[in-house]
Design an enzyme around this catalytic site. Structure first.
Site, PDB file in Angstrom:
ATOM      1  N   GLU A 265       4.539 -10.250  -2.716  1.00 55.21           N
ATOM      2  CA  GLU A 265       5.469  -9.435  -3.493  1.00 55.21           C
ATOM      3  C   GLU A 265       6.885 -10.015  -3.390  1.00 55.21           C
ATOM      4  O   GLU A 265       7.345 -10.374  -2.303  1.00 55.21           O
ATOM      5  CB  GLU A 265       5.445  -8.009  -2.943  1.00 55.21           C
ATOM      6  CG  GLU A 265       6.474  -7.069  -3.518  1.00 55.21           C
ATOM      7  CD  GLU A 265       6.558  -5.768  -2.740  1.00 55.21           C
ATOM      8  OE1 GLU A 265       7.087  -4.797  -3.290  1.00 55.21           O
ATOM      9  OE2 GLU A 265       6.087  -5.732  -1.580  1.00 55.21           O
ATOM     10  N   LYS A 327       4.397  -2.986 -11.384  1.00 59.18           N
ATOM     11  CA  LYS A 327       4.017  -1.962 -10.411  1.00 59.18           C
ATOM     12  C   LYS A 327       4.153  -0.578 -11.030  1.00 59.18           C
ATOM     13  O   LYS A 327       5.175  -0.231 -11.618  1.00 59.18           O
ATOM     14  CB  LYS A 327       4.894  -2.082  -9.161  1.00 59.18           C
ATOM     15  CG  LYS A 327       4.452  -1.178  -8.018  1.00 59.18           C
ATOM     16  CD  LYS A 327       5.298  -1.423  -6.770  1.00 59.18           C
ATOM     17  CE  LYS A 327       4.807  -0.598  -5.598  1.00 59.18           C
ATOM     18  NZ  LYS A 327       5.644  -0.799  -4.399  1.00 59.18           N
ATOM     19  N   CYS A 377       1.918  -3.963  -3.035  1.00 54.71           N
ATOM     20  CA  CYS A 377       2.312  -3.303  -1.782  1.00 54.71           C
ATOM     21  C   CYS A 377       1.729  -1.899  -1.670  1.00 54.71           C
ATOM     22  O   CYS A 377       0.540  -1.713  -1.478  1.00 54.71           O
ATOM     23  CB  CYS A 377       3.835  -3.309  -1.647  1.00 54.71           C
ATOM     24  SG  CYS A 377       4.392  -2.960   0.041  1.00 54.71           S
TER      25      CYS A 377
END
Length: 511
Positions: A265, A327, A377
């Site tokens: 990330e 995301k 994440c």
């Protein structure tokens, strides 16, 4: 308050804290069931509703405080928050999380009185169902904080076979059923045979389900290279270190070809327009000329004030275009600011504090015979959302992902138990979906997880290295992909309805 009563309250905190040893990296999974059995037994022995709630809250507080103490590192060491304020913030979060256990024991005590429930009804129907529902609510209320949900302790062990069927919350319900049955075995004049049957049946059922192959191999295996840059968090956004970090990742990516190369990330922590000229173009050329498929963690901007935490993909097949994944499930305070909390984010000095959410359903990235679906994440805590993406692609006629890829940077939490805990969360996602999970992380744990939740290969944390492996993709739909948490919700609500029905029948018989 009597001395023995005070000792019992202290014991509730300590037993809750001991529950953390059931999770990674300790993996003493039976301890999760035993500590929960202790909580159920103590909540039964309390004389008042208030007391039952207090025992539950202290257990939940001890569990959360011991399990997420590493948040102090991110707030104080890297966020610049004063030590006392960071410690207070962790304590307040643990106090909030403890409320879910308090509501479970309190509501169970109230229903026991109102329904005149027997020990069997309380321990096998009411308490396990309320426990599972409270954890499910914790997973979505205020955007959710499902870290250390009970079921994660059972990503290994006898109960892991239930994961593709019930998901992590259903596993928590099954563990609570066993805990209730264990307490029932200790009660005088109780249904001991039924309790023993529940314990043996669920443990044996979990072992038996491990042999069921819900998914099957898809296409040919691919070669993967998962990069672990090991950039210290205090250096990640430092002007002095940015150029060397960019060059380091450029060198790691172009060191040798692979079917899939993945970075962590925000491995590139700058927006494309802030990068040195030709940086992304060089990576795209390497991908095209070498036949490699590259997924790069990078923030993107679609206009003033519109930022996304994203992954971009390059391959020869895209003909100069880039794959993009944004995301979807953002982190409160880190990636979006809840109303009224701007002062907190300013104090934390978190870059890119407000971001834009990606779409709930996004396409997977084609890599030869495989389709790779990224998650970034914190997103892999939300198994129901990953399952919904797989099911949504299937029913929309799109190619469902044959493997999952987690890109993470949890250097924010230092060398703490957060790293193995996050790895365990990824193991659960592999179990639920019947697909391999690849992890490319900044400081750890970079790993390959097989569809049965086993970590087949991993890098040592806090080292700069590349994990090279050959990974087989899988196709098919597990029951959890099809149903999500609906099965768990249906079962728990049926159990509560059955408990209510038993109460009605008992009253009718008495009259």
């Amino acid at each position: 308050m009597a001395a023995d009563s005070r000792w019992m309250l202290l014991a509730a905190v300590l037993v809750g804290a001991c529950n953390v040893a059931a999770f990674a990296p300790f993996d003493l999974w039976p301890l999760q069931i035993l500590t929960l059995a202790w909580l159920f037994r103590q909540s039964m022995r309390t004389a008042t509703l208030r007391r039952a709630m207090l025992v539950g809250w202290l257990y939940g507080f001890g569990w959360a405080a011991a399990g997420i103490h590493w948040l102090y590192i991110s707030m104080h060491t890297y966020g610049g928050m004063p030590a006392w304020m960071a410690a207070l913030a962790v304590a307040l979060l643990a106090a909030y999380l403890g409320l879910y256990a308090a509501l479970t024991t309190g509501l169970a005590a109230w229903l026991r009185r109102r329904w005149a429930a027997s020990d069997t009804t309380l321990l096998l129907l009411i308490l396990p169902s309320l426990w599972a529902l409270s954890e499910w609510i914790r997973g979505w209320l205020f955007t959710g904080f499902p870290w250390l949900t009970s079921g994660y302790a059972h990503s290994i062990g006898a109960l892991a076979g239930f994961a593709p069927v019930t998901g992590v919350y259903g596993l928590g319900w099954i563990a609570a059923l066993i805990a209730g049955a264990l307490v029932l075995l200790l009660r005088p004049a109780s249904s001991k045979k039924l309790a023993a049957l529940v314990v043996v049946g669920l443990l044996a059922g979990g072992w038996a389900l491990k042999s069921v192959q819900w998914t099957s191999p898809n296409g040919k295996p691919i070669s993967v290279r998962l990069l672990q840059g090991n950039i210290a968090q205090e250096m990640k956004f430092s002007n002095e270190a940015l150029l060397s970090s960019l060059m380091m990742y450029n060198d790691m990516i172009s060191a040798t070809p692979a079917d899939l190369i993945a970075t962590p990330e925000t491995a590139v922590p700058l927006l494309p327009q802030q990068l040195p000229p030709d940086y992304l173009e060089r990576l795209a050329r390497f991908s095209a000329t070498s036949g490699s498929h590259l997924i790069l963690g990078i923030p993107l901007s679609d206009g003033p004030g519109q930022y996304t935490n994203s992954a971009v993909g390059f391959s020869k097949e895209l003909n100069g275009k880039a794959y993009r994944y944004d995301k979807h499930h953002l982190v409160p305070f880190g990636e979006f600011v809840p109303p009224g909390f701007r002062w907190f984010v300013d104090m934390m000095h978190i870059p890119l504090g407000d971001m834009t959410r990606g779409a709930p359903l996004q396409a997977a990235f084609a890599v030869k015979d495989q389709w790779v679906l990224p998650n970034i994440c914190y997103e892999d805590l939300f198994g129901e959302e990953i399952a919904a993406q797989l099911a949504g692609a299937h029913f929309a006629g799109l190619p469902p992902a044959s493997m999952l890829l987690n890109l993470s940077n949890i250097a924010w939490f230092g060398n703490s138990i957060a790293l193995p805990q996050h790895l365990q969360i990824s193991q659960m996602r592999a179990l639920e979906t019947g697909r391999p999970m690849l992890r490319s992380t900044n400081t750890g744990a970079t790993a390959v997880i097989t569809p049965d939740g086993v970590v087949s290969e991993r890098l040592l944390p806090f080292t700069r290295n590349t994990l090279a492996a050959t990974v087989q993709g899988y196709q098919g739909l597990t029951p959890y992909i099809l149903l999500g948490n609906k099965l768990m919700l249906a079962l728990t609500l049926i159990m509560l309805a059955f408990a209510w029905r038993r109460q009605r029948q008992s009253r009718s018989s008495a009259h």
